[in-house]
Every structure is written in C-alpha cells, then in structure tokens.
Design an enzyme around this catalytic site. Structure first.
Site, PDB file in Angstrom:
ATOM      1  N   CYS A   1       3.929 -66.948  45.696  1.00 42.89           N
ATOM      2  CA  CYS A   1       2.518 -66.941  46.100  1.00 42.89           C
ATOM      3  C   CYS A   1       2.242 -66.407  47.390  1.00 42.89           C
ATOM      4  O   CYS A   1       1.283 -65.659  47.532  1.00 42.89           O
ATOM      5  CB  CYS A   1       2.314 -68.273  46.251  1.00 42.89           C
ATOM      6  SG  CYS A   1       2.424 -69.528  44.510  1.00 42.89           S
TER       7      CYS A   1
HETATM    8  C1  BEZ Z   1       6.757 -69.504  43.878  1.00 41.89           C
HETATM    9  O1  BEZ Z   1       5.472 -69.169  44.510  1.00 41.89           O
HETATM   10  O2  BEZ Z   1       7.563 -68.972  44.242  1.00 41.89           O
HETATM   11  C2  BEZ Z   1       6.878 -70.465  42.649  1.00 41.89           C
HETATM   12  C3  BEZ Z   1       5.973 -71.314  42.458  1.00 41.89           C
HETATM   13  C4  BEZ Z   1       6.459 -72.230  41.337  1.00 41.89           C
HETATM   14  C5  BEZ Z   1       7.271 -71.955  40.594  1.00 41.89           C
HETATM   15  C6  BEZ Z   1       8.134 -71.024  40.700  1.00 41.89           C
HETATM   16  C7  BEZ Z   1       7.985 -70.366  42.036  1.00 41.89           C
END
Ligand code: BEZ
Length: 221
Positions: free
Chosen positions: A46
C-alpha cells in the site's frame, strides 16, 4: 461484484477524510473520479501504491480526474502514514484525500471489502479495489485485486484514456491499445454514419466470415 454493477450510480457515501468530511457526490461534482481502496495503513504494498498515485497526480489532473483513497483505518493513522508514503516516494506529496472507514460501513457499500483478508482484530479489511466513476456519477470500470498484488497505474491511465475517448466518440479500443494507436469503430455505427464521424476514412479488415465488423480508424489529433 454483487450490488454494484457497471453503469450503476455510485452510492452517495459520507465519511471523514484526511481533508475533512466528504460526501461522495459533492466530491465528484461533474468530474471523472477514481476511488481506490487499500487493505491497511503501514503496510508495504500500500505504501508503494499510494506514493505512485501521488507521483502520477499530474497525469490524472491532465485528464480532469479527481482522486480519493479509502481504507478501514482512522484519519489519525492515515495522517501519520502519509509521512511514510512521502518519504518512500519523494517529490510526490499526497494531495488527494484518504477516507477513513474504521466501522467498515462505506467500504461494504462500495463493494470494496475483502472477505479473505482480516486485520489483527479479526475484522475484514478493504481489498485493492479501484472504481472509475464518470461525470454522471456512474461506475464506468472496476478493478478488484487481492492484498498481495499491487496495481499498475500505467494501466489505470491507459483505461482512463480509453474510457474518455469512448465517452466522446463511437469507438472502442482494441487489445493492448495504447494512446495514439488506431481504434475500432463501434459496431453500432453503420458505414454511412461512420463516414460522417470519421471523414478521414478507415481500414476494414478482411476476415474469413466476410463480415466487415473490424474497422480500424486513426483518430485526428
Ligand atoms: C501490503 O500492503 O503489503 C499487504 C496488504 C495486505 C496483504 C498483503 C500485503
């Protein structure tokens, strides 16, 4: 996505954001708008995505597109996290608002919840959803990615260019189309109507069926 189909008017949700309360229809006004959700603040994928969206802000502005983020975290968390995003992607200030939905009300209404991805409290998180909404407040296109897969914002710009072109002229864009390449004349246009819209002419591809439905045209620039 049950409950929110292409062509539907986007629900007029209301929520607090990093830039104060937002009522979605007022925010859209009469602009193309992209609303994108992410599973959580302070998570790696994100952080890369929201930084890239900030870096692409001038491209979205060129196309008259407003941006709006969303996750199930609080405004306080968003504001603290924005500093990380801006450190990871320098020279790209996060100028778009991020909605806060700690009670998961609007995330559900917008069909952005991920039933498989749960936060530490066991509650569902937002998926990586992205809705492109037209100036008529109707849903024009949706992406729905799982948390593990970051989105490609070059593809978001590409589909925006296709949507905006097709909203002005009776055309469709072929597979892997890139801006500037020939487009297809909509099957809904007869050759007579096409002649009026595309006086520059077009190329009809010869196919085994003999049906003249694949008509490629170079748009005037
Ligand atoms: C991330 O933003 O890194 C992430 C969020 C949810 C599941 C896997 C990765």
């Amino acid at each position: 996505m049950p409950g929110l189909a292409l062509g539907d008017v986007i629900p007029n949700i209301e929520a607090d954001s990093t830039q104060g309360p937002i009522k979605l229809h007022d925010y859209i006004d009469e602009s193309w708008t992209i609303i994108f959700s992410h599973p959580g603040d302070f998570t790696p994928v994100c952080t890369t995505e929201l930084g890239m969206i900030a870096a692409y802000a001038p491209e979205f502005k060129k196309r008259g597109v407003k941006l709006l983020g969303l996750s199930t975290d609080s405004v306080e968390d968003h504001l603290r996290w924005i500093k990380d995003i801006e450190a990871y992607t320098p020279d790209a200030p996060v100028q778009y608002p991020i909605l806060a939905d700690p009670h998961r009300k609007i995330t559900g209404e917008l069909n952005m919840l991920d039933p498989d991805e749960k936060g530490p409290n066991g509650k569902p998180l937002a998926s990586r959803a992205l809705h492109i909404i037209g100036p008529d407040k109707r849903l024009k296109l949706s992406f729905l990615y799982p948390g593990t897969t970051g989105r490609n914002f070059d593809e978001v710009l590409r589909v925006l260019d296709s949507l905006q072109l097709a909203s002005k002229q009776k055309i469709a864009t072929p597979v892997n189309w890139q801006p500037g390449e020939p487009v297809l004349i909509s099957p809904s246009l007869s050759d007579k109507e096409a002649k009026q819209q595309f006086p520059q002419g077009w190329k009809t591809i010869n196919l085994p069926s003999g049906e003249p439905y694949l008509r490629l045209v170079n748009l005037k620039t």
